[in-house]
Design an enzyme around this catalytic site. Sequence first.
Site, short mmCIF file in Angstrom:
data_model
loop_
_atom_site.label_atom_id
_atom_site.label_comp_id
_atom_site.label_asym_id
_atom_site.label_seq_id
_atom_site.Cartn_x
_atom_site.Cartn_y
_atom_site.Cartn_z
N PHE A 31 0.86 -1.18 0.00
CA PHE A 31 0.00 0.00 0.00
C PHE A 31 0.90 1.23 0.00
CE2 PHE A 31 -2.88 3.19 1.89
CZ PHE A 31 -3.79 3.20 0.86
N ASP A 32 0.34 2.41 -0.32
CA ASP A 32 1.19 3.59 -0.55
C ASP A 32 2.05 3.98 0.65
OD1 ASP A 32 -1.01 4.51 0.87
OD2 ASP A 32 -1.50 6.16 -0.47
N ASP A 82 0.88 -7.62 6.55
CA ASP A 82 0.26 -6.30 6.64
C ASP A 82 -1.24 -6.59 6.70
OD1 ASP A 82 -0.81 -3.83 6.34
OD2 ASP A 82 0.34 -3.28 4.57
N ALA A 132 -4.27 -5.19 7.81
CA ALA A 132 -5.37 -4.24 8.02
C ALA A 132 -6.74 -4.90 7.85
CB ALA A 132 -5.23 -3.07 7.05
N LYS A 158 -9.19 -0.38 10.13
CA LYS A 158 -10.05 -1.07 9.17
C LYS A 158 -10.81 -2.17 9.92
CE LYS A 158 -6.82 0.88 6.36
NZ LYS A 158 -5.73 1.71 6.88
N HIS A 172 -0.10 12.22 -3.70
CA HIS A 172 -1.53 12.31 -4.01
C HIS A 172 -2.34 12.97 -2.90
CE1 HIS A 172 -0.71 8.53 -2.07
NE2 HIS A 172 -1.96 8.41 -1.71
N1 F0G Z 1 -1.46 -1.17 5.05
C1 F0G Z 1 -2.56 -1.23 4.29
C2 F0G Z 1 -2.84 -2.45 3.48
C3 F0G Z 1 -3.43 -0.14 4.25
O1 F0G Z 1 -4.50 -0.20 3.49
C4 F0G Z 1 -3.13 1.00 5.03
C5 F0G Z 1 -4.00 2.16 5.01
C6 F0G Z 1 -1.97 1.00 5.81
C7 F0G Z 1 -1.17 -0.10 5.80
C8 F0G Z 1 -1.60 2.19 6.67
O2 F0G Z 1 -2.42 2.28 7.77
O3 F0G Z 1 -3.62 4.47 7.50
O4 F0G Z 1 -3.59 3.26 9.69
O5 F0G Z 1 -1.55 4.35 8.84
N2 F0G Z 1 -4.89 2.32 4.17
C9 F0G Z 1 -5.87 3.39 4.15
C10 F0G Z 1 -6.69 3.27 2.90
C11 F0G Z 1 -5.36 4.76 4.41
O6 F0G Z 1 -7.41 4.23 2.60
O7 F0G Z 1 -6.67 2.24 2.24
P1 F0G Z 1 -2.81 3.68 8.47
#
Ligand code: F0G
Length: 462
Positions: free
Chosen positions: A125-126, A216, A218, A259, A453
């Site tokens: 993820f980003d 990872d 979430a 999440k 972004h």
């Molecule tokens: N890993 C994954 C797979 C995620 O989707 C996210 C966050 C993170 C790590 C980072 O976690 O935001 O609590 O610091 N994803 C959100 C999204 C922001 O919109 O998909 P975080």
Amino acid sequence: MAIKYVPEPFRIKVVEPLRMLTREEREAKIKEANFNVFNLRGEDCYIDLLTDSGTNAMSQNQWGGLMIGDESYAGANSYFKLAEAGKDIFNYGYIQPVHQGRAAEKVVFPILLGKGKYAISNMFFDTTRAHVELAGARAIDCVVEEAKDPGKRAKFKGNMDVVGLEKLINELGPENVGLVVLTVTNNSAGGQPVSIKNMRETSDICKKYNILLDIDSARFAENAYFIKRDEEGYAGKPIKEIVREMFSYADLFTMSAKKDGIVNMGGLIGVKDADTPLLLPIRANCISYEGFFTYGGLNGRDMEALAIGLYESINDDYLAYRIGQMEYIASKLDDAGIVYQSPVGGHGVFIDAQHMFPDLPYYEFPGQTLAIELYKEAGIRCCDIGSYMLGNDPDTGEQLKSQFEFTRLAIPRRVYTQAHFDVVTDALVAIKERAHSIKRGYRITWEPPILRHFQARLAPAE
Ligand code: F0G
């Protein structure tokens, strides 16, 4: 024909008013926001599908839990409750709270990665990619081929390409690979699940080359639901048992609890073996960046709510309703001939914006273009998961071309109803009908060097 909507396994006790701006107002707002949806105000969005992260509705038990939060600096009861929940659900020896997912990454990654090292994932993820790079290392995605074809229905499209993984490890040298990361579900590929078989195979390769495996995690509960539904031999198993098996294949996990923790803020680090030398540097980094290790940047009350939310997320009725929402939206898109990453994933619907706008080049950002159109059409906020999000090559500075041009409709947990989803699908159908008239996308007029972004400014491409 749209499928039947799975009724909510709850009723509503508290409501939050919503208001739809007029089309003229929406057009002015998005322009004022420099065509970046992150610059819009929440109150100007009628249906906010920007993310499923921290946007969840808590249950009455979670709200009740807030009242008994123990705010002791060290050794709070709420910490022990959260640690016990984590140990019980994941069967791990050590649980470290942190304030969100990227905090977990910031604490763990510098311990395992550095200059000259690589981290390989099914897909980063980003923010996760950013933390690999901030630690000085390089992030490489290695997802299965079928993930790259949104129209192709296949099970477990989030899987790691295990043949590719082993090849990469040999090419880079196993000593240079600091970490393998399995993202479950695979967010960037469309919330697509990873199978138990793939987790086992990935784990075997990591063990063979003595590389640590991080989950990872979430969206661990949604991933477990797909395993139960679609993987042979798991139909009769309790979700908790599947979760425990998933995590048994890894050495550690980093989790955004915003999440599947069904809270508004929170994160976790888990380490399977509490006797590992990793523990000390994790605690040390946590104390430096997040706070003492029995709260890690969270309030006592947040830890209470999370301990309860983790159990609510592995409830079968909840998961059937949750994934049912995605399937309801997807079936209406099928009727309209709108292409999305299919089968639909766990936390949202990822529209194939390139299919919607076939002539838009990647550097005019089809995914972002559709997100802007949805805001203009019905006040729906969502985001690009494509070349706009991917950004530039950290070495050459050139715009990267993403494997997908998605517009993500992320669905907050327990928040929106069937009628809201009808508004969303009606808006998509209306845009599809005039899609041929949208000939140009957007260009960036200013961007920051990393995670652009969130802050970049855009203008219509002329
Ligand atoms: N890993 C994954 C797979 C995620 O989707 C996210 C966050 C993170 C790590 C980072 O976690 O935001 O609590 O610091 N994803 C959100 C999204 C922001 O919109 O998909 P975080």
